[in-house]
Scaffold this active site. Structure first.
Site, PDB file in Angstrom:
ATOM      1  N   HIS A  64       0.817  -1.220   0.000  1.00 36.26           N
ATOM      2  CA  HIS A  64       0.000   0.000   0.000  1.00 36.26           C
ATOM      3  C   HIS A  64       0.851   1.270   0.000  1.00 36.26           C
ATOM      4  O   HIS A  64       0.319   2.377  -0.097  1.00 36.26           O
ATOM      5  CB  HIS A  64      -0.995  -0.001   1.171  1.00 36.26           C
ATOM      6  CG  HIS A  64      -0.423   0.327   2.508  1.00 36.26           C
ATOM      7  ND1 HIS A  64      -0.089  -0.639   3.437  1.00 36.26           N
ATOM      8  CD2 HIS A  64      -0.135   1.514   3.086  1.00 36.26           C
ATOM      9  CE1 HIS A  64       0.373  -0.049   4.525  1.00 36.26           C
ATOM     10  NE2 HIS A  64       0.357   1.263   4.338  1.00 36.26           N
ATOM     11  N   ASP A 109      -0.105  -7.562   1.747  1.00 36.41           N
ATOM     12  CA  ASP A 109       0.438  -6.205   1.796  1.00 36.41           C
ATOM     13  C   ASP A 109       1.966  -6.237   1.826  1.00 36.41           C
ATOM     14  O   ASP A 109       2.602  -5.894   2.825  1.00 36.41           O
ATOM     15  CB  ASP A 109      -0.121  -5.469   3.015  1.00 36.41           C
ATOM     16  CG  ASP A 109       0.087  -3.962   2.927  1.00 36.41           C
ATOM     17  OD1 ASP A 109       0.497  -3.486   1.850  1.00 36.41           O
ATOM     18  OD2 ASP A 109      -0.168  -3.276   3.935  1.00 36.41           O
ATOM     19  N   SER A 203       4.379   2.855   7.954  1.00 33.74           N
ATOM     20  CA  SER A 203       3.963   1.795   7.036  1.00 33.74           C
ATOM     21  C   SER A 203       5.138   1.257   6.240  1.00 33.74           C
ATOM     22  O   SER A 203       5.992   2.017   5.777  1.00 33.74           O
ATOM     23  CB  SER A 203       2.932   2.326   6.048  1.00 33.74           C
ATOM     24  OG  SER A 203       1.659   2.331   6.580  1.00 33.74           O
TER      25      SER A 203
END
EC number: 3.4.21.-
Length: 257
Positions: A64, A109, A203
């Site tokens: 992502h 992910d 992230s």
């Protein structure tokens, strides 16, 4: 609310679950300048993520965190006063776990990036080992990143922050994240009493257990570091064959860009 760990609040990603901005380490302390030689600062279409160097030509981050314009910084500690051996690269090619950009499952992910030029090992740059076995429950692991250090405000540090958290029972995450399968390719990690967590801007960064990358920061709670709301990390060990296959040149079972 489920929080995808991305920096820009205005960025809208086509995911199948709710999301907000990415995350930084809450409840940690500034990392030692020599303890994160593998840590990558990723800028992607105006958002900030983390990443991990796994050899001189390849790195891992979250799917992502993908963007059309990506800048990858290696050997960085202070963003304001960069190390002399800092190196900057861009992706030569990006690989997603078979069609992971669809985000139809929690456990896809992950993005493997081949750099446009290999980086040179130096005082502040060196790869992190891939896992030899998965971590067991209660294993103490390290998280790190330039993400926000406040669970409720966007306070971004000049240097990465580090904290220790534990691998927790997967049932803890299944209770909070709807649709998460029992055998999902994810790790559940955190501090059950709260207070330490990855947060906005973290992230794609690493979960490090026993000196190996075991997880990639994926999804967490909003606000960060709440009690009994652990973070989901993409489980690197369960993607090990795919990673090694791509690096070896077998790209048949993937979705390269």
């Amino acid at each position: 609310m489920v929080l995808i760990r991305v920096l820009a609040n205005l960025l809208i990603l086509q995911l199948s679950y709710a999301q907000k901005s990415s995350e930084l380490v809450v409840g940690g302390l500034p990392c030692n300048i020599n303890e994160h030689r593998f840590l990558v600062l990723v800028y992607s279409d105006g958002i900030q993520c983390g990443g991990t160097l796994i050899n001189k030509e390849w790195m891992l981050t979250a799917a992502h965190c993908d963007g059309k314009k990506m800048k990858l910084q290696f050997g960085l500690h202070s963003k304001n006063v960069p190390n002399k051996d800092k190196q900057t690269r861009v992706p030569k090619k990006k690989y997603f776990f078979p069609c992971s950009k669809n985000f139809t499952k929690w456990d896809k992910d992950i993005m493997l990036i081949r750099l446009n030029h290999p980086v040179n090992n130096s005082t502040h740059i060196a790869p992190l080992s891939l896992p030899s076995k998965p971590p067991s429950q209660d294993t103490v692991c390290n998280i790190m990143g330039w993400g926000t250090i406040s669970p409720t405000k966007e306070i971004y540090p000049d240097v990465p922050h580090c904290a220790y958290i534990n691998i927790v029972d997967h049932a803890v995450c299944r209770a909070f994240y709807p649709g998460l399968l029992e055998k999902s390719k994810t790790l559940c990690a955190g501090i059950l009493e709260g207070g330490k967590d990855t947060c906005q801007g973290d992230s794609g960064g690493p979960l490090i257990c026993n000196g190996q990358i075991q997880g990639i920061v994926s999804v967490g709670g909003d606000p960060c570091a709440e009690p009994r709301v652990s973070v989901l990390y993409t489980k690197v060990f369960d993607h090990l064959d795919w990673i090694k296959s791509i690096i070896a040149g077998n790209t048949a079972a993937t979705c390269p860009l």
